[in-house]
Design a protein around this motif. Structure first.
Motif, PDB file in Angstrom:
ATOM      1  N   LEU A   1       0.850  -1.162   0.057  1.00 11.68           N
ATOM      2  CA  LEU A   1      -0.111  -0.072   0.056  1.00 11.68           C
ATOM      3  C   LEU A   1       0.990   1.182   0.020  1.00 11.68           C
ATOM      4  O   LEU A   1       2.132   1.244   0.729  1.00 11.68           O
ATOM      5  CB  LEU A   1      -0.952  -0.054   1.275  1.00 11.68           C
ATOM      6  N   GLY A   2       0.588   2.225  -0.628  1.00  9.94           N
ATOM      7  CA  GLY A   2       1.295   3.377  -0.831  1.00  9.94           C
ATOM      8  C   GLY A   2       1.307   4.334   0.375  1.00  9.94           C
ATOM      9  O   GLY A   2       2.218   5.365   0.565  1.00  9.94           O
ATOM     10  N   PHE A   3       0.262   4.275   1.099  1.00  9.75           N
ATOM     11  CA  PHE A   3       0.138   5.342   2.096  1.00  9.75           C
ATOM     12  C   PHE A   3       0.089   6.786   1.808  1.00  9.75           C
ATOM     13  O   PHE A   3       0.926   7.667   2.077  1.00  9.75           O
ATOM     14  CB  PHE A   3       0.828   5.214   3.434  1.00  9.75           C
ATOM     15  N   ASP A   4      -0.188   6.971   0.367  1.00  7.83           N
ATOM     16  CA  ASP A   4      -0.412   8.210  -0.034  1.00  7.83           C
ATOM     17  C   ASP A   4      -1.613   8.242  -1.164  1.00  7.83           C
ATOM     18  O   ASP A   4      -2.375   7.200  -1.294  1.00  7.83           O
ATOM     19  CB  ASP A   4       0.818   8.504  -0.690  1.00  7.83           C
ATOM     20  N   PHE A   5      -1.778   9.261  -2.196  1.00 10.88           N
ATOM     21  CA  PHE A   5      -2.903   9.488  -2.693  1.00 10.88           C
ATOM     22  C   PHE A   5      -2.470   9.208  -4.436  1.00 10.88           C
ATOM     23  O   PHE A   5      -3.303   9.471  -5.195  1.00 10.88           O
ATOM     24  CB  PHE A   5      -3.649  10.787  -2.704  1.00 10.88           C
ATOM     25  N   SER A   6      -1.371   8.558  -4.549  1.00 12.28           N
ATOM     26  CA  SER A   6      -1.141   7.882  -6.010  1.00 12.28           C
ATOM     27  C   SER A   6      -1.991   6.907  -6.036  1.00 12.28           C
ATOM     28  O   SER A   6      -2.942   6.608  -5.285  1.00 12.28           O
ATOM     29  CB  SER A   6       0.381   7.792  -6.289  1.00 12.28           C
ATOM     30  N   VAL A   7      -1.662   5.948  -7.202  1.00 17.08           N
ATOM     31  CA  VAL A   7      -2.563   4.944  -7.407  1.00 17.08           C
ATOM     32  C   VAL A   7      -2.067   3.733  -6.458  1.00 17.08           C
ATOM     33  O   VAL A   7      -1.179   3.478  -6.282  1.00 17.08           O
ATOM     34  CB  VAL A   7      -2.285   4.306  -8.738  1.00 17.08           C
ATOM     35  N   ASP A   8      -3.112   3.038  -5.852  1.00 13.87           N
ATOM     36  CA  ASP A   8      -2.791   1.961  -5.060  1.00 13.87           C
ATOM     37  C   ASP A   8      -3.050   0.764  -5.942  1.00 13.87           C
ATOM     38  O   ASP A   8      -2.390  -0.358  -6.110  1.00 13.87           O
ATOM     39  CB  ASP A   8      -3.692   2.210  -3.756  1.00 13.87           C
ATOM     40  N   PHE A   9      -4.524   0.886  -6.019  1.00 21.74           N
ATOM     41  CA  PHE A   9      -5.372  -0.593  -6.753  1.00 21.74           C
ATOM     42  C   PHE A   9      -5.352  -0.298  -8.227  1.00 21.74           C
ATOM     43  O   PHE A   9      -5.542   0.553  -8.780  1.00 21.74           O
ATOM     44  CB  PHE A   9      -6.569  -0.559  -5.890  1.00 21.74           C
ATOM     45  N   GLU A  10      -5.317  -1.632  -8.795  1.00 22.86           N
ATOM     46  CA  GLU A  10      -5.395  -1.768 -10.124  1.00 22.86           C
ATOM     47  C   GLU A  10      -7.003  -1.021 -10.540  1.00 22.86           C
ATOM     48  O   GLU A  10      -6.671  -0.477 -11.900  1.00 22.86           O
ATOM     49  CB  GLU A  10      -5.714  -3.410 -10.657  1.00 22.86           C
ATOM     50  N   VAL A  11      -7.793  -1.250 -10.062  1.00 22.01           N
ATOM     51  CA  VAL A  11      -9.119  -0.819 -10.423  1.00 22.01           C
ATOM     52  C   VAL A  11      -8.910   0.842 -10.443  1.00 22.01           C
ATOM     53  O   VAL A  11      -9.735   1.471 -11.160  1.00 22.01           O
ATOM     54  CB  VAL A  11     -10.323  -1.095  -9.446  1.00 22.01           C
ATOM     55  N   GLU A  12      -8.166   1.403  -9.838  1.00 14.23           N
ATOM     56  CA  GLU A  12      -8.130   2.839  -9.490  1.00 14.23           C
ATOM     57  C   GLU A  12      -7.464   3.415 -10.957  1.00 14.23           C
ATOM     58  O   GLU A  12      -7.779   4.076 -11.801  1.00 14.23           O
ATOM     59  CB  GLU A  12      -7.437   3.329  -8.394  1.00 14.23           C
ATOM     60  N   SER A  13      -6.267   2.648 -11.319  1.00 15.83           N
ATOM     61  CA  SER A  13      -5.491   2.796 -12.366  1.00 15.83           C
ATOM     62  C   SER A  13      -6.211   2.735 -13.675  1.00 15.83           C
ATOM     63  O   SER A  13      -6.335   3.523 -14.517  1.00 15.83           O
ATOM     64  CB  SER A  13      -4.242   1.810 -12.327  1.00 15.83           C
ATOM     65  N   TYR A  14      -7.163   1.629 -13.962  1.00 13.29           N
ATOM     66  CA  TYR A  14      -7.977   1.272 -14.795  1.00 13.29           C
ATOM     67  C   TYR A  14      -8.944   2.495 -15.025  1.00 13.29           C
ATOM     68  O   TYR A  14      -9.059   2.869 -16.173  1.00 13.29           O
ATOM     69  CB  TYR A  14      -8.763   0.040 -14.811  1.00 13.29           C
ATOM     70  N   LEU A  15      -9.448   2.746 -14.205  1.00 16.04           N
ATOM     71  CA  LEU A  15     -10.702   3.685 -14.281  1.00 16.04           C
ATOM     72  C   LEU A  15      -9.986   5.048 -14.859  1.00 16.04           C
ATOM     73  O   LEU A  15     -10.622   5.954 -15.725  1.00 16.04           O
ATOM     74  CB  LEU A  15     -11.255   4.063 -12.945  1.00 16.04           C
ATOM     75  N   ARG A  16      -8.861   5.677 -14.017  1.00 20.55           N
ATOM     76  CA  ARG A  16      -8.152   6.744 -14.413  1.00 20.55           C
ATOM     77  C   ARG A  16      -7.970   6.724 -15.922  1.00 20.55           C
ATOM     78  O   ARG A  16      -7.790   7.683 -16.503  1.00 20.55           O
ATOM     79  CB  ARG A  16      -6.994   7.201 -13.496  1.00 20.55           C
ATOM     80  N   TYR A  17      -7.216   5.537 -16.347  1.00 21.82           N
ATOM     81  CA  TYR A  17      -6.853   5.472 -17.672  1.00 21.82           C
ATOM     82  C   TYR A  17      -7.901   5.527 -18.688  1.00 21.82           C
ATOM     83  O   TYR A  17      -8.045   6.414 -19.820  1.00 21.82           O
ATOM     84  CB  TYR A  17      -6.095   3.919 -17.925  1.00 21.82           C
ATOM     85  N   ARG A  18      -9.231   4.954 -18.441  1.00 21.79           N
ATOM     86  CA  ARG A  18     -10.259   4.942 -19.255  1.00 21.79           C
ATOM     87  C   ARG A  18     -11.150   6.257 -19.255  1.00 21.79           C
ATOM     88  O   ARG A  18     -11.410   6.714 -20.406  1.00 21.79           O
ATOM     89  CB  ARG A  18     -11.206   3.649 -18.564  1.00 21.79           C
TER      90      ARG A  18
END
Lengths: 368, 368
Positions: A239-256
């Motif tokens: 876990l990053g303990f910050d507000f960059s991407v932690d989870f794959e689902v976050e990354s996917y949604l941001r990308y889409r």
């Protein structure tokens, strides 16, 4: 199969609101050949973010329903003449808010008139007239495409032999309006939206991206998201303990979300979602049954078990009303985990059902 | 019952991330009297946007669970001593991103450390120690409150006789993370957010409003939205054919979004949703069963049939694991149309079940 997008320009179109749009252009693609009897035409109506490019390759990219349309496929291009056009208000060649307003010389922006599903159908009718198509063997669409197909059966009951309504509804519900409203507010809250006049500058990419993120969640099911992403982290076990991407689902949604901005106009998002929200086949008159009074169309209605954006009960409402009137309707609630996206991706059973329905429609038309 | 919010300040707290927060303050309310044996204390843990004001009147306003807590109610204040505190990272009196960072003299903003559900529990433990409460008859919460109650049973297995977990989960799912991520992105896309440093100026109200709109949709059910709003127009029988408000549901969401801004800090939204998303009782170790190894807590788990944000299957997963270990767990899937909001509004059955469970816990503790 390499296809190109063609377009036709008409002098103008009168809209349900009372406004008139002049001129109006419609972009379309066609696959297969119209037979001598002009009896093998099928109109495909696209969903919210679709376009005229339904099948084959255009600029090296396959169409959005290429797995359903082509030689030997459910919509067999060796047998049928298939037309798909970009909807009115769209941003892929058909007149929409990004088009030039002849009275100002600038893009319409928010001066574009509010359009409805019936207006989209009207423009499709003008296109079919232009192409010399007197009747449709079928009109078929999923999601917002299904609304257009339903509207076709009511606007032009004599023109369509059959209608295939997939993952759709006879009227947008409060929840469906609510999700669309979130998307609209996200766009309009983006300072780059600038009251819709952003065509000379930076488009409201952040707002449109957020709208699209919400969209993607509603297109998938809880289960398909769990299968596709679960709690998987981008960086394994950390876990990053910050507000960059932690989870794959976050990354996917941001990308889409960010990718959508490159191919879709934010104002079209506003206008097309508004058309969806205004859609009520009864136009508020209450009874769906009376709307189908003069309709002699054969119907095929398909829903998907995990679709919570256009839940099966909405399809079943249409089916119940038609059955009660003893009209010709087939219905399948297909088992799928893909949620609303199922009509685009989970196509094995859907293909067989559509193929069979088109065949029986042909036989019935021939027997008349 | 007029109550006031009190607060305690501690030298500091060590967080799961490894960071240390100094000092730390916690705001709480308490109802009823601690008995001489100190055996009648119950901790109420609040949901995402809740606060310490769970019951009674503070500044003339009733608490968020006033229908459940009070004389003769399910959490009977004539029988129990009840404590509720604002969570770590919150904005209603407990230290959060809007609090002053002693090393800069300005609000923390994004310098606030990322916190977890376990950190929230840690601060609650410090508060209970301060109040001289050695054991809890019960810890109870809904939604994110349920996560805290679950975490209590694992962090302090010897301290709680029972835990009541309502409309909650042992781990946030991809869909739950996705909805939270949309809210975070909406806030961070608002230029007024300014990297979290907006306390001297205008808060990111548009972004926070959109985040809240999404939240409200997920808290209701398709059915409750249909019953409450349907397709009702604000101006009867008249579509506006513009982008002002057409439907009641749009008006409601915009209002709730704009109202939220007046009482909630956008950075707290970021930090608290992050804590929810990080929540996985197993901490990624896989087996939920092994986590409950040393747990002797009695559990009551409640879910609601129309709750699609925290669906019943998530509660059932907890119940199944506990039953397999032969641990003491009661479970009710309550029939309700209210969706996730049911735990706050649909309380008749919930009250009876909670009352009975607390009574049997008392009898069991007395019999030991």
């Amino acid at each position: 199969m390499i296809v190109e997008t063609r377009s036709v320009r008409f002098a103008g179109i009168s809209l349900e609101s009372g406004a008139r749009l002049e001129p109006v252009e419609v972009a379309y693609q066609a696959y297969g050949e119209l037979n001598a009897a002009r009896s093998n035409a099928i109109l495909i109506t696209h969903a919210f973010s679709g376009d005229a490019h339904a099948a084959g390759l255009t600029d090296g990219k396959p169409g959005w329903w290429d797995n359903m349309i082509g030689p030997g496929k459910a919509f067999d291009t060796e047998r049928y003449f298939i037309v798909c056009s970009n909807v009115l208000g769209g941003c892929q060649g058909t007149t929409g808010p990004a088009s030039i307003n002849p009275s100002t010389g600038h893009p319409y922006g928010m001066l574009f008139p509010v359009i409805t599903i019936a207006d989209m159908v009207e423009l499709q009718k003008m296109l079919l007239d232009h192409l010399g198509i007197p009747q449709l063997l079928a009109v078929c669409g999923g999601s917002m495409g299904g609304m257009q197909a339903l509207q076709w059966s009511v606007s032009y009951p004599e023109m369509g032999h059959s209608a295939i309504i997939i993952a759709s509804t006879a009227r947008h519900s409060a929840q469906q309006i609510a999700f669309n409203e979130v998307g609209r507010q996200a766009i309009m809250a983006d300072p780059d939206w600038n009251g819709g006049a952003y065509y000379d500058g930076k488009p409201p990419g952040r707002g449109l991206g957020i709208a699209r993120m919400v969209g993607h969640i509603t297109y998938m099911s809880d289960e398909s998201m769990r299968e596709k992403f679960g709690r998987r982290l981008r960086e394994k076990d950390k876990l990053g303990f910050d507000f960059s991407v932690d989870f794959e689902v976050e990354s996917y949604l941001r990308y889409r979300g960010s990718q959508f901005v490159t191919r879709f106009d934010a104002n079209s998002y506003l206008y097309i979602t508004k058309a969806e929200d205004y859609f009520d086949l009864t136009r508020g008159s209450g009874s769906l049954g009376s709307i189908f009074e003069n309709v002699r169309t054969r119907f095929l209605v398909i829903s998907f078990t995990s679709d919570w954006l256009y839940p099966s009960y909405q399809s079943q409402e249409i089916v119940r009303v038609l059955r009660r009137r003893n009209q010709d309707v087939a219905y399948c609630d297909l088992q799928s985990n893909y949620g609303h996206d199922a009509f685009l991706v989970d196509i094995a059973e859907q293909s067989e059902i559509v193929r069979g329905f088109l065949g029986s429609t042909e036989r019935e038309v021939a027997a008349r």
